[in-house]
Motif scaffolding. Sequence first.
Motif, PDB file in Angstrom:
ATOM      1  N   ARG A  53       0.826  -1.208   0.000  1.00 23.30           N
ATOM      2  CA  ARG A  53       0.000   0.000   0.000  1.00 23.30           C
ATOM      3  C   ARG A  53       0.862   1.261   0.000  1.00 23.30           C
ATOM      4  N   ILE A  54       0.325   2.308  -0.633  1.00 19.52           N
ATOM      5  CA  ILE A  54       0.986   3.610  -0.571  1.00 19.52           C
ATOM      6  C   ILE A  54       0.169   4.595   0.275  1.00 19.52           C
ATOM      7  N   THR A  55      -0.923   4.118   0.864  1.00 24.62           N
ATOM      8  CA  THR A  55      -1.737   4.943   1.743  1.00 24.62           C
ATOM      9  C   THR A  55      -1.717   4.355   3.146  1.00 24.62           C
ATOM     10  N   ASP A  56      -2.089   5.218   4.125  1.00 24.54           N
ATOM     11  CA  ASP A  56      -2.300   4.730   5.493  1.00 24.54           C
ATOM     12  C   ASP A  56      -3.651   5.256   5.965  1.00 24.54           C
ATOM     13  N   ASP A  57      -3.963   5.034   7.240  1.00 20.99           N
ATOM     14  CA  ASP A  57      -5.293   5.375   7.740  1.00 20.99           C
ATOM     15  C   ASP A  57      -5.585   6.874   7.716  1.00 20.99           C
ATOM     16  N   LYS A  58      -4.525   7.706   7.688  1.00 18.92           N
ATOM     17  CA  LYS A  58      -4.723   9.154   7.718  1.00 18.92           C
ATOM     18  C   LYS A  58      -4.766   9.790   6.319  1.00 18.92           C
ATOM     19  N   THR A  59      -4.398   9.015   5.306  1.00 21.35           N
ATOM     20  CA  THR A  59      -4.330   9.552   3.951  1.00 21.35           C
ATOM     21  C   THR A  59      -5.721   9.963   3.448  1.00 21.35           C
ATOM     22  N   ILE A 103     -14.066  -2.778  -1.865  1.00 17.87           N
ATOM     23  CA  ILE A 103     -12.820  -2.358  -2.510  1.00 17.87           C
ATOM     24  C   ILE A 103     -12.045  -1.551  -1.469  1.00 17.87           C
ATOM     25  N   LEU A 104     -11.104  -2.216  -0.829  1.00 21.62           N
ATOM     26  CA  LEU A 104     -10.410  -1.634   0.317  1.00 21.62           C
ATOM     27  C   LEU A 104      -8.951  -1.335  -0.038  1.00 21.62           C
ATOM     28  N   GLY A 105      -8.061  -1.360   0.957  1.00 21.18           N
ATOM     29  CA  GLY A 105      -6.648  -1.061   0.715  1.00 21.18           C
ATOM     30  C   GLY A 105      -6.474   0.347   0.202  1.00 21.18           C
ATOM     31  N   ASP A 106      -5.763   0.508  -0.913  1.00 20.43           N
ATOM     32  CA  ASP A 106      -5.600   1.826  -1.536  1.00 20.43           C
ATOM     33  C   ASP A 106      -6.850   2.270  -2.282  1.00 20.43           C
ATOM     34  N   GLY A 107      -7.844   1.369  -2.371  1.00 15.20           N
ATOM     35  CA  GLY A 107      -9.093   1.732  -3.038  1.00 15.20           C
ATOM     36  C   GLY A 107      -8.891   1.987  -4.514  1.00 15.20           C
ATOM     37  N   ILE A 108      -9.596   2.967  -5.055  1.00 18.61           N
ATOM     38  CA  ILE A 108      -9.495   3.357  -6.459  1.00 18.61           C
ATOM     39  C   ILE A 108      -8.821   4.722  -6.494  1.00 18.61           C
TER      40      ILE A 108
END
Length: 226
Positions: A53-59, A103-108
Amino acid sequence: MAKDAKFIGTGIGGAYIIVKNHDTQEVLAKGYTAGTSGNTDLIVTKPKVRYERITDDKTAKFVAALNISEPLLVDIEAIAPFNRKSAAIKATTQVWVIPNKDILGDGIILEIPGFIVDILSPTAHEVISFDSNQKKEVTLKVNMVMMCGCVIQNDGIWNASNYDVDAIVRKEGVQIAKVKLLKTTEDNVFEVKIPMKESGNYELIVTAFDNKVYNTGVNKINFVVK
């Protein structure tokens, strides 16, 4: 996500998201992204690894909860940065959504190209007067940032030397010059002095071009010389 930069979050005004049923164009969800621009190491500087992932919970993100009973093709539209109308760009995509398959994780992720280019001087429709003892020149001063608000610096992560910032000068609708703006010691700021030999109505078209990833941005302003 801004092209060659980070995510468009609360700090820059967010992106406005619309999710529609492709067949009927019914709006199923809409709202703004909220959160931070993300972790610079994960997004920009660290080599990409598959599935990481390139995102975290705050992104910054927008979460849409869709009430569907069968697979549905949806249109997704992002307008960003939404509060900067002169710079905002629309990006769209389509995706099939399936009941009970989140659709989770980095999503779209939708990429938003461009730069936010603000002309600081001269101001809109400013009337500039010169007396006989003054040097007849106008200082063109521009503030430019990435679409996520990331800082452009000399030798920074977003390196000013990668960008060509130019201005086309028009008088009464006719191009009379093209000049290159130089990066100042101040973050994000580019500047040049333009000779003004004649009175009249002037237009400045400022263009920004990234020689590495071919990103572009433009702003325009009109002013008067007496």
